[in-house]
Design an enzyme around this catalytic site. Structure first.
Site, mmCIF file in Angstrom:
data_model
loop_
_atom_site.group_PDB
_atom_site.id
_atom_site.type_symbol
_atom_site.label_atom_id
_atom_site.label_comp_id
_atom_site.label_asym_id
_atom_site.label_seq_id
_atom_site.Cartn_x
_atom_site.Cartn_y
_atom_site.Cartn_z
ATOM 1 N N ARG A 352 0.864 -1.186 0.000
ATOM 2 C CA ARG A 352 0.000 0.000 0.000
ATOM 3 C C ARG A 352 0.892 1.225 0.000
ATOM 4 O O ARG A 352 1.702 1.414 0.900
ATOM 5 C CB ARG A 352 -0.874 -0.034 1.252
ATOM 6 N N SER A 421 -12.630 -3.510 0.777
ATOM 7 C CA SER A 421 -12.901 -2.967 2.111
ATOM 8 C C SER A 421 -14.390 -2.713 2.268
ATOM 9 O O SER A 421 -14.985 -2.044 1.430
ATOM 10 C CB SER A 421 -12.172 -1.626 2.300
ATOM 11 N N LYS A 450 -5.412 5.944 8.470
ATOM 12 C CA LYS A 450 -6.488 6.377 7.575
ATOM 13 C C LYS A 450 -7.245 7.535 8.219
ATOM 14 O O LYS A 450 -7.878 7.369 9.265
ATOM 15 C CB LYS A 450 -7.447 5.202 7.324
#
Ligand SMILES: Nc1ncnc2c1ncn2[C@@H]1O[C@H](COP(=O)(O)OP(=O)(O)O)[C@@H](O)[C@H]1O
Ligand SMILES: Cc1ncc(COP(=O)(O)O)c(N)n1
Ligand SMILES: [Mg+2]
Length: 530
Positions: A352, A421, A450
């Site tokens: 990521r 997700s 996040k």
């Protein structure tokens, strides 16, 4: 002047027929018709050229291809060992079967082994209209074996070429059609293209793959008014068996889609060049000229790299999600962090990186993939379907604002892994419908990785897990202090936890992963005994 191409002779009846047919089909709600090429050619048992090349080229170009087999050859990368001509009336039957039922847009011819077969074809073309005729005047294979003898030449010249929208001879074929003239230079090719055009085809593409002493692969296109010199670099490879068949099929495919002739020719040349470049190192057969990979899928030498099994939900057990910022902060390359996580027991890795340039991201993906593959651990790419494809990673993980799973599935094909997700039952249901393999559910706890991501808590996790048709990995603020609680709940479908900071925002990734792994083992065994 001859008729000059099928399109002029029959275009009205073609469109009429198509309109009647498609409205009939639509009434019955059978769907829309697709571009369709009919290949009338010989079979190559080695599948590099002939019908087999035509099928692959059309498939690669997104066009349906039906086939009428004129001859069956026993052929490999060494040469043509035997030829068995299909009886002419049986060629006629095949033509009738296809043309009386299916809406063929373009007919492409390859090996036509006898005058009788050419006559049968011409007869069919007067009975059934098509939009265009592409003639590849196959005579001699590159190995030097005769596929259609000199007796065919006058029929080609006088009857077939005048019907063609385009004819695509190679150097030897052009020479034979023009009575044996010598073709050594590009200037000779121009001259020959003009002479061939005078025989009646609307367009000529004289292929220069075999032009001696040329560092480029130069083809000459002539439409009766203008010459175009189509050049590409000559790819150094033995795998050029079937380039001519492929080029002609690709031209036919592009015409079937509705492209103008010059565009179709340019696309076809680019396609052959791309496929040759991709396949230049593959090894099929022991002869001097090998086939290439029309679908750009055969990965030379990569089989030793392939993971053993398809996706197994237990792979979600300890799911390591990388973070480039954290690894930079601790001064270690991404690939080292990934290697340490795997050594510590991570069962899947997700790469990521929201900030990386594409080139850098791709390089990182490739180096991490090498590490993952050598340990039999899956590598997924966050968000970037293009990077997953380019690196041949095992799949992607997408969020609710990334590419929808169903689109990613179409792009990635059936065997890549897709994770989505999800926070809600509806999202989980949608992920399942879209063809995902697992869902990531969270954030369970609040997290710094996040921003503005509302947490769903253990209750939210439980709700989604209970309803999900897919295996679930919990994510969001999970670390050594709470992972046990999550797993001990024994939620249905919950297969593991995904962790970012608890592994990568630490000095010793190996030690942290080991610790978490041990803890998860204990928690999952105690949840089973509850
Ligand atoms: N080594 C190569 N590199 C790039 N393009 C090539 C190469 N060999 C052939 N081509 C191209 O492939 C197409 C088929 O050409 P050619 O090999 O001459 O036909 P054939 O297979 O009928 O002999 C042409 O567009 C030609 O320019
Ligand atoms: C059945 C059949 N059709 C066509 C060719 C020409 O292909 P190439 O010129 O690449 O040998 C072939 N070898 N076999
Ligand atoms: Mg050829």
């Amino acid at each position: 002047m001859a008729c000059g191409g099928v399109i002029l002779c029959n275009s009205f009846s073609f469109y009429q027929k198509r309109m009647v047919m498609s409205s009939r089909m639509q009434e019955k709600n059978y769907g829309a018709s697709v571009p369709h090429v009919l290949s009338v050619a010989g079979s190559d048992s080695g599948a590099g050229a002939g019908i087999q090349a035509d099928l692959k080229a059309c498939a690669a170009r997104g066009v349906y291809c039906s086939t009428v087999i004129t001859s069956v050859t026993a052929q490999n990368t060494v040469g043509v060992q035997a030829v068995h001509a299909v009886p002419e009336d049986f060629v006629a039957q095949q033509l009738k079967s296809v043309l009386s039922d299916m809406q063929v847009d373009v007919v492409k011819t390859g090996m036509l082994p006898s005058v009788g077969v050419v006559k049968v074809l011409l007869q069919s073309l007067t009975e059934f209209s098509v939009r265009a005729l592409v003639v590849d005047p196959v005579m001699v294979s590159t190995s030097g074996d005769v596929l259609a003898g000199p007796s065919i030449l006058s029929t080609f010249r006088e009857e077939l070429l005048p019907m063609a929208n385009i004819v695509t001879p190679n150097i030897k074929e052009a020479s034979a059609l023009l009575g044996g003239i010598c073709l050594k230079t590009v200037a000779d090719m121009r001259n020959a293209a003009e002479l061939l055009h005078a025989l009646g085809p609307r367009n000529v593409l004289l292929k220069g793959g075999d032009l001696p002493d040329s560092s480029d692969a130069v083809d000459i296109f002539f439409n009766g008014e203008h010459f175009y010199e189509l050049r590409s670099s000559r790819i150094k490879t033995r795998n050029s068996h079937g380039t001519g068949c492929t080029l002609a099929s690709c031209i036919a495919a592009e015409l079937a889609k509705g492209s103008p002739m010059l565009t179709a020719v340019r696309v076809a040349k680019r396609y052959v060049e791309t496929a040759l470049e991709y396949s230049k190192d593959i090894l099929i057969g022991n002869g001097i000229q090998g086939p290439f990979d029309h679908l750009l899928r055969l990965k030379s030498g990569s089989h030793s790299f392939h993971r053993k099994d398809a996706f197994n939900p237990s792979d979600l057990f300890l799911y390591a999600v990388t973070d480039s910022g954290m690894n930079k902060k601790w001064g270690r390359p991404m690939v080292d962090a990934v290697a340490a996580a795997i050594q510590g027991g991570a069962t899947v890795v997700q790469l990521r990186d929201k900030d990386a340039e594409t080139r850098e991201f791709l390089e990182t993906a490739k180096s991490c993939l090498a590490v993952c593959r050598s340990h039999g651990v899956l590598l997924l790419i966050n968000d970037r379907v293009d990077v997953a494809l380019a690196s041949d990673a095992d799949g992607v993980h997408v969020g609710q604002s990334d590419m929808p799973a169903t689109v990613a599935r179409t792009l990635l094909g059936p065997e890549k892994i897709i994770g989505v997700s999800c926070k809600t039952i509806e999202q989980a249901q949608q992920a399942w419908i879209g063809g995902a393999d697992y869902i990531g559910c969270g954030g369970v706890y609040s997290t710094n990785t996040k921003a503005n991501n509302p947490t769903i808590g253990l209750d939210g996790l439980k709700t989604v897990c209970s309803a999900s048709k897919l295996p679930v990995v919990a994510i969001g603020g999970i670390n050594a202090s709470n992972a046990g609680t999550v797993m001990e709940m024994g939620l249905p479908n919950l297969k593991g936890v995904a962790v970012v900071s608890a592994l990568f925002d630490r000095e010793n990734v190996l030690a942290e992963t080991k610790k978490l792994h041990a803890l998860l083992m204990e928690a999952s065994s105690s949840s089973k005994t509850q």
